[in-house]
Design an enzyme around this catalytic site. Structure first.
Site, mmCIF file in Angstrom:
data_model
loop_
_atom_site.group_PDB
_atom_site.id
_atom_site.type_symbol
_atom_site.label_atom_id
_atom_site.label_comp_id
_atom_site.label_asym_id
_atom_site.label_seq_id
_atom_site.Cartn_x
_atom_site.Cartn_y
_atom_site.Cartn_z
ATOM 1 N N ARG A 105 -7.355 9.007 4.490
ATOM 2 C CA ARG A 105 -8.468 8.106 4.143
ATOM 3 C C ARG A 105 -9.269 7.726 5.383
ATOM 4 O O ARG A 105 -10.509 7.789 5.385
ATOM 5 C CB ARG A 105 -7.911 6.834 3.474
ATOM 6 C CG ARG A 105 -8.942 5.746 3.231
ATOM 7 C CD ARG A 105 -8.271 4.467 2.762
ATOM 8 N NE ARG A 105 -7.314 3.958 3.733
ATOM 9 C CZ ARG A 105 -7.634 3.199 4.767
ATOM 10 N NH1 ARG A 105 -8.890 2.868 4.993
ATOM 11 N NH2 ARG A 105 -6.704 2.776 5.607
ATOM 12 N N ARG A 106 -8.584 7.329 6.449
ATOM 13 C CA ARG A 106 -9.293 6.949 7.675
ATOM 14 C C ARG A 106 -10.018 8.143 8.290
ATOM 15 O O ARG A 106 -11.140 8.016 8.788
ATOM 16 C CB ARG A 106 -8.298 6.350 8.674
ATOM 17 C CG ARG A 106 -7.756 4.992 8.249
ATOM 18 C CD ARG A 106 -6.575 4.567 9.095
ATOM 19 N NE ARG A 106 -6.063 3.261 8.681
ATOM 20 C CZ ARG A 106 -4.802 2.872 8.837
ATOM 21 N NH1 ARG A 106 -3.927 3.684 9.408
ATOM 22 N NH2 ARG A 106 -4.426 1.669 8.435
ATOM 23 N N CYS A 114 -4.755 14.821 -7.901
ATOM 24 C CA CYS A 114 -3.953 15.061 -6.698
ATOM 25 C C CYS A 114 -4.296 13.990 -5.679
ATOM 26 O O CYS A 114 -5.144 13.141 -5.921
ATOM 27 C CB CYS A 114 -4.213 16.445 -6.119
ATOM 28 S SG CYS A 114 -5.826 16.616 -5.334
ATOM 29 N N ARG A 173 1.390 10.002 14.158
ATOM 30 C CA ARG A 173 2.488 9.562 13.301
ATOM 31 C C ARG A 173 3.433 8.648 14.082
ATOM 32 O O ARG A 173 3.331 8.515 15.295
ATOM 33 C CB ARG A 173 3.252 10.779 12.774
ATOM 34 C CG ARG A 173 2.395 11.711 11.931
ATOM 35 C CD ARG A 173 3.228 12.854 11.350
ATOM 36 N NE ARG A 173 3.779 13.720 12.376
ATOM 37 C CZ ARG A 173 3.121 14.713 12.954
ATOM 38 N NH1 ARG A 173 1.863 14.943 12.626
ATOM 39 N NH2 ARG A 173 3.700 15.474 13.854
ATOM 40 N N LYS A 185 0.825 -1.221 0.000
ATOM 41 C CA LYS A 185 0.000 0.000 0.000
ATOM 42 C C LYS A 185 0.853 1.264 0.000
ATOM 43 O O LYS A 185 0.366 2.351 -0.340
ATOM 44 C CB LYS A 185 -0.965 0.006 1.184
ATOM 45 C CG LYS A 185 -0.352 0.241 2.542
ATOM 46 C CD LYS A 185 -1.407 0.256 3.630
ATOM 47 C CE LYS A 185 -0.803 0.495 5.002
ATOM 48 N NZ LYS A 185 -0.219 1.828 5.143
ATOM 49 N N ASP A 186 2.143 1.157 0.356
ATOM 50 C CA ASP A 186 3.031 2.314 0.378
ATOM 51 C C ASP A 186 3.802 2.496 -0.926
ATOM 52 O O ASP A 186 4.579 3.447 -1.051
ATOM 53 C CB ASP A 186 4.046 2.184 1.527
ATOM 54 C CG ASP A 186 3.387 2.220 2.898
ATOM 55 O OD1 ASP A 186 2.359 2.903 3.021
ATOM 56 O OD2 ASP A 186 3.895 1.560 3.820
ATOM 57 N N ARG A 237 2.908 4.708 18.004
ATOM 58 C CA ARG A 237 1.519 5.185 17.965
ATOM 59 C C ARG A 237 0.686 4.588 19.099
ATOM 60 O O ARG A 237 -0.166 5.261 19.678
ATOM 61 C CB ARG A 237 0.907 4.866 16.603
ATOM 62 C CG ARG A 237 1.394 5.831 15.502
ATOM 63 C CD ARG A 237 0.743 5.544 14.175
ATOM 64 N NE ARG A 237 1.346 4.387 13.526
ATOM 65 C CZ ARG A 237 0.708 3.562 12.713
ATOM 66 N NH1 ARG A 237 -0.584 3.712 12.495
ATOM 67 N NH2 ARG A 237 1.335 2.557 12.140
#
Length: 530
Positions: A127-128, A238, A145, A80-81, A151
């Site tokens: 997104r979350r 974007c 972060r 996903k990254d 976290r």
């Protein structure tokens, strides 16, 4: 001597879990391997800038460079990254069987906060954030972060009600709290390819490519390909809150893709089930469905930044460009300039033209909106900027000479032009210095106004440390509603920088006239200043 496959990985616990999983699978197939931790570039030297090699992602950059420099044989990524466009020469070698793709809410105390008028939920994911606010608009989202362990500790140390994590990361590190302390968010659409691990390899290493194929999980590869195609098409405008999930159940593939506004107030959703042999270009189709129903407008809504160092782009960036911004820098963006192509009369290009000048991609695109390439009979083409050159050579024909400023191009033409007349396809805000230099040297300039540039100023209320400018017009637009304070102006070229110095004390100029180079200048500046 039997070959040992060098597995490149970052040194975080989660990254090491992924790398060790690949090592175990290789071992099961009879291949020996070793883990190589790559966290910095060291003394690696490349023969081209990162952006020319296609290297953009903050999380993948060091591994990509190590792979290209033969420091490692394969690189292991959280898929996903990974940017949707891989660097030149690097291919997707394998995708492991997907883990849990869900997001989970880790609760600080108990679930009673759901019954209250307000709550504070932590997440660093746009997104979350958008999906949570869409469902719980009365809640407050705070930034979060760091790695998984950091976290979790921040959740303990702060007065928050909960924090959102990827289930796969917590499970892989055996950090998922007991049942009473977490909630599976099965209503939240995950990030494209969430829970999947990708193995990257150099395309030229055919033996390693064949080895990687043995690790590939076909169903996972099919699903994440559709999700990432959905992302690829949407990210053209974007970055935005994008979720996508494809699942194979029996002989059908079920797909759901969603795009939210950054504030979570609006969403556009697509869902469809298809037979496996009829998937086709489902991801692309779904993305275009979203775009046709207002997706572009949602993606251009301003994104709030929440970091110690923040930059603002006066032009909307693609997701790959946003990913190339250093992870410690927050970013927001909006178009401070909009362009509209003019309608040009057929007689403009009725006859062959000996010498033609372009100083922007906008002029090229405007011309192509009016005429087909075969109508453009240009003998000698001159331009400003590498990107403009690439567009011209892809669509129209070969460029005789390109320079990085209009002044340099004008001086070149004074010395080398074949003839004493040029046609300049320009906008309403044309490069005056080019026309002035040419006319002073007895060269006739026929200006064809191909497009209109309109200023779209807006007030920037949040704290910013740097601002990215891509034209003098963007500076003009910015100053209509904002002041030039102590922030650093990062400029795409000397022409823009000259205008910026009239108002800003600190001006940095990119090495070459590309968006990626401006971002690179900001990354370098704030790395030094930390």
């Amino acid at each position: 001597m039997e070959r040992i496959i060098r597995i490149g990985t970052r040194s975080s616990e989660l990254a090491l879990w992924q790398a060790n999983t690949v090592a175990k699978q290789l071992d099961n197939l009879g291949y020996k391997s070793e883990i190589v931790k790559i966290d910095s570039l060291g003394d690696v030297v490349l023969d081209k800038p990162l952006y020319e090699l296609g290297i953009t992602g903050v999380f993948t950059k060091n591994l990509d460079i190590a792979l290209l420099n033969d420091k490692i044989d394969i690189a292991v990524h959280s898929f996903k990254d990974v940017p949707t466009k891989l660097p030149h020469g690097i291919i997707q070698g394998a995708i492991l069987k997907r883990g849990d793709f869900n997001d989970v809410l880790v609760i600080k105390e108990d679930e009673n906060f759901f019954t209250k008028d307000s709550a504070i939920i932590a997440t660093g994911s746009l997104r979350r954030k958008a999906q949570w606010l869409y469902r719980y608009p009365h809640h407050t989202i705070t930034g979060l972060r760091g790695n998984v362990i950091t976290r979790l500790q921040k959740l303990e140390d702060n007065d928050w009600d909960g924090a959102i994590f990827a289930a796969a990361g917590l499970k892989r590190l055996k950090l998922l709290p007991e049942k009473e302390k977490h909630i599976k968010l099965d209503w939240m659409i995950p990030a494209p390819a969430q829970g999947a691990v990708m193995v990257a390899v150099l395309e030229k290493n055919e033996d390693l490519v064949e080895i990687c194929k043995q690790l590939n999980h076909d169903d996972t590869a099919t699903c994440v390909k559709i999700e990432r195609e959905f992302l690829r098409v949407l990210e053209g405008g974007c970055t935005a809150p994008i979720g996508a999930l494809a699942l194979i159940i029996k002989e059908e593939l079920m797909f759901k893709g969603v795009l939210f506004s950054p504030d979570g107030k609006n969403k556009i959703e697509f869902s469809k089930s298809v037979e496996l042999d009829k998937i086709g270009n489902l991801g692309e189709y779904a993305a275009n469905y979203v775009l046709d129903r207002g997706g572009n407008k949602l993606m251009r809504e301003e994104i709030i930044i929440d970091k110690d160092i923040n930059i603002y782009s006066t032009k909307n960036l693609s997701l790959d460009q946003v990913n190339s911004i250093s992870s410690h820098i927050g970013s927001s963006m909006s178009d401070f300039i909009t362009t509209r192509s003019n309608r040009l009369k057929p007689n403009v290009v009725k006859n062959p033209i000996k010498n033609v000048i372009f100083t922007s991609q906008n002029a090229v695109e405007a011309l192509l909106e009016n005429f087909i390439p075969m109508e453009l009979q240009f003998e000698n083409i001159y331009c400003v900027g590498k990107r403009t050159k690439r567009l011209i050579e892809k669509k129209i024909g070969k460029v005789i000479q390109d320079e990085n400023t209009s002044e340099k191009l004008a001086n070149y033409l004074v010395k080398n032009l074949d003839g004493k007349e040029v046609t300049f396809f320009c906008g309403n805000k044309k490069r005056e210095e080019l026309t002035t230099i040419l006319t002073e040297n007895n060269i006739v300039v026929n200006e064809v106004e191909s497009y209109q540039t309109a200023l779209t100023p807006r007030k920037i209320d949040e704290k910013i440390n740097g601002i990215l400018f891509f034209s003098p017009s963007a500076i003009e637009s910015f100053l209509i509603q904002n002041k030039a304070t102590e922030i650093v102006a990062f400029c795409i070229g000397e022409t823009t920088a000259t205008e910026a110095r009239k108002y800003f004390k600190n001006v940095e100029v990119s090495k070459v006239s590309t968006i990626e180079s401006v971002i690179e200048a900001a990354n370098k500046y704030f790395k030094v200043k930390q």
